[in-house]
Design a protein around this motif. Structure first.
Motif, PDB file in Angstrom:
ATOM      1  N   TRP A   2      -2.571   0.861 -12.249  1.00  0.00           N
ATOM      2  CA  TRP A   2      -2.175   0.063 -11.093  1.00  0.00           C
ATOM      3  C   TRP A   2      -0.721  -0.375 -11.207  1.00  0.00           C
ATOM      4  O   TRP A   2      -0.274  -0.870 -12.241  1.00  0.00           O
ATOM      5  CB  TRP A   2      -3.095  -1.154 -10.980  1.00  0.00           C
ATOM      6  CG  TRP A   2      -2.599  -2.229 -10.068  1.00  0.00           C
ATOM      7  CD1 TRP A   2      -2.321  -3.509 -10.417  1.00  0.00           C
ATOM      8  CD2 TRP A   2      -2.335  -2.134  -8.671  1.00  0.00           C
ATOM      9  NE1 TRP A   2      -1.885  -4.212  -9.327  1.00  0.00           N
ATOM     10  CE2 TRP A   2      -1.886  -3.392  -8.237  1.00  0.00           C
ATOM     11  CE3 TRP A   2      -2.410  -1.112  -7.745  1.00  0.00           C
ATOM     12  CZ2 TRP A   2      -1.542  -3.657  -6.920  1.00  0.00           C
ATOM     13  CZ3 TRP A   2      -2.062  -1.374  -6.438  1.00  0.00           C
ATOM     14  CH2 TRP A   2      -1.638  -2.625  -6.036  1.00  0.00           C
ATOM     15  N   ASN A   3       0.025  -0.188 -10.120  1.00  0.00           N
ATOM     16  CA  ASN A   3       1.411  -0.622 -10.048  1.00  0.00           C
ATOM     17  C   ASN A   3       1.484  -1.848  -9.137  1.00  0.00           C
ATOM     18  O   ASN A   3       1.370  -1.712  -7.920  1.00  0.00           O
ATOM     19  CB  ASN A   3       2.293   0.510  -9.514  1.00  0.00           C
ATOM     20  CG  ASN A   3       3.759   0.129  -9.502  1.00  0.00           C
ATOM     21  OD1 ASN A   3       4.125  -1.017  -9.733  1.00  0.00           O
ATOM     22  ND2 ASN A   3       4.596   1.104  -9.225  1.00  0.00           N
ATOM     23  N   PRO A   4       1.660  -3.047  -9.682  1.00  0.00           N
ATOM     24  CA  PRO A   4       1.682  -4.265  -8.880  1.00  0.00           C
ATOM     25  C   PRO A   4       2.742  -4.287  -7.784  1.00  0.00           C
ATOM     26  O   PRO A   4       2.613  -5.021  -6.810  1.00  0.00           O
ATOM     27  CB  PRO A   4       1.952  -5.372  -9.903  1.00  0.00           C
ATOM     28  CG  PRO A   4       1.560  -4.811 -11.209  1.00  0.00           C
ATOM     29  CD  PRO A   4       1.806  -3.331 -11.114  1.00  0.00           C
ATOM     30  N   TRP A  35      -3.268  -9.372  -8.189  1.00  0.00           N
ATOM     31  CA  TRP A  35      -2.769  -8.014  -7.921  1.00  0.00           C
ATOM     32  C   TRP A  35      -1.291  -7.936  -8.266  1.00  0.00           C
ATOM     33  O   TRP A  35      -0.830  -6.988  -8.888  1.00  0.00           O
ATOM     34  CB  TRP A  35      -2.949  -7.643  -6.461  1.00  0.00           C
ATOM     35  CG  TRP A  35      -4.342  -7.416  -5.991  1.00  0.00           C
ATOM     36  CD1 TRP A  35      -5.486  -7.338  -6.748  1.00  0.00           C
ATOM     37  CD2 TRP A  35      -4.754  -7.213  -4.649  1.00  0.00           C
ATOM     38  NE1 TRP A  35      -6.575  -7.121  -5.941  1.00  0.00           N
ATOM     39  CE2 TRP A  35      -6.154  -7.025  -4.642  1.00  0.00           C
ATOM     40  CE3 TRP A  35      -4.089  -7.180  -3.431  1.00  0.00           C
ATOM     41  CZ2 TRP A  35      -6.895  -6.801  -3.488  1.00  0.00           C
ATOM     42  CZ3 TRP A  35      -4.814  -6.963  -2.271  1.00  0.00           C
ATOM     43  CH2 TRP A  35      -6.199  -6.773  -2.303  1.00  0.00           C
ATOM     44  N   GLY A  38      -0.482  -7.952 -11.896  1.00  0.00           N
ATOM     45  CA  GLY A  38      -1.059  -6.858 -12.657  1.00  0.00           C
ATOM     46  C   GLY A  38      -2.316  -7.237 -13.420  1.00  0.00           C
ATOM     47  O   GLY A  38      -2.847  -6.435 -14.180  1.00  0.00           O
ATOM     48  N   LYS A  40      -5.231  -7.846 -12.081  1.00  0.00           N
ATOM     49  CA  LYS A  40      -6.400  -7.268 -11.425  1.00  0.00           C
ATOM     50  C   LYS A  40      -5.948  -6.086 -10.575  1.00  0.00           C
ATOM     51  O   LYS A  40      -4.902  -6.136  -9.940  1.00  0.00           O
ATOM     52  CB  LYS A  40      -7.080  -8.319 -10.545  1.00  0.00           C
ATOM     53  CG  LYS A  40      -8.351  -7.841  -9.889  1.00  0.00           C
ATOM     54  CD  LYS A  40      -9.043  -8.975  -9.141  1.00  0.00           C
ATOM     55  CE  LYS A  40     -10.317  -8.447  -8.515  1.00  0.00           C
ATOM     56  NZ  LYS A  40     -11.055  -9.496  -7.828  1.00  0.00           N
ATOM     57  N   GLU A  41      -6.745  -5.038 -10.561  1.00  0.00           N
ATOM     58  CA  GLU A  41      -6.443  -3.859  -9.753  1.00  0.00           C
ATOM     59  C   GLU A  41      -7.256  -3.919  -8.466  1.00  0.00           C
ATOM     60  O   GLU A  41      -8.466  -4.144  -8.505  1.00  0.00           O
ATOM     61  CB  GLU A  41      -6.786  -2.589 -10.531  1.00  0.00           C
ATOM     62  CG  GLU A  41      -6.428  -1.325  -9.789  1.00  0.00           C
ATOM     63  CD  GLU A  41      -6.578  -0.077 -10.639  1.00  0.00           C
ATOM     64  OE1 GLU A  41      -6.567   1.014 -10.061  1.00  0.00           O
ATOM     65  OE2 GLU A  41      -6.696  -0.190 -11.878  1.00  0.00           O
ATOM     66  N   LYS A  47      -6.183  -0.711  -1.753  1.00  0.00           N
ATOM     67  CA  LYS A  47      -4.955   0.064  -1.977  1.00  0.00           C
ATOM     68  C   LYS A  47      -4.581   0.854  -0.731  1.00  0.00           C
ATOM     69  O   LYS A  47      -3.401   0.951  -0.367  1.00  0.00           O
ATOM     70  CB  LYS A  47      -5.130   1.016  -3.157  1.00  0.00           C
ATOM     71  CG  LYS A  47      -5.171   0.341  -4.498  1.00  0.00           C
ATOM     72  CD  LYS A  47      -5.374   1.398  -5.578  1.00  0.00           C
ATOM     73  CE  LYS A  47      -5.729   0.812  -6.894  1.00  0.00           C
ATOM     74  NZ  LYS A  47      -6.030   1.840  -7.907  1.00  0.00           N
TER      75      LYS A  47
END
Length: 82
Positions: A2-4, A35, A38, A40-41, A47
């Protein structure tokens, strides 16, 4: 992974604080903070929504706005409500 920055860029594209952006996305403000940090995804559905906001932010701008994000001739307009 995941990319915040996706969540941060999506929120910034609407010029909204986390609390108001959470209403647009349909989650608790704490979730937005997690989110963006980073911790939590987001789900795949979330998304997809974040990507849609980035692709077409004007479709999501019928929410309360920050006057700093509008052209100066529109600043005196009344904010829209949810």
């Amino acid at each position: 992974m995941w990319n915040p920055s996706l969540a941060i860029r999506a929120r910034n594209s609407l010029c909204l604080p986390q609390r108001k952006f959470a209403k647009v996305v349909g989650v608790h403000p704490t979730t937005i903070a997690k989110w963006e940090s980073g911790k939590k995804e987001p789900s795949e559905m979330a998304k997809t929504l974040l990507r849609a906001i980035l692709a077409k932010p004007n479709l999501f701008k019928s929410v309360p706005y920050d006057p700093r994000c509008l052209p100066s001739n529109l600043v005196d307009s009344e904010p829209l409500s949810l």
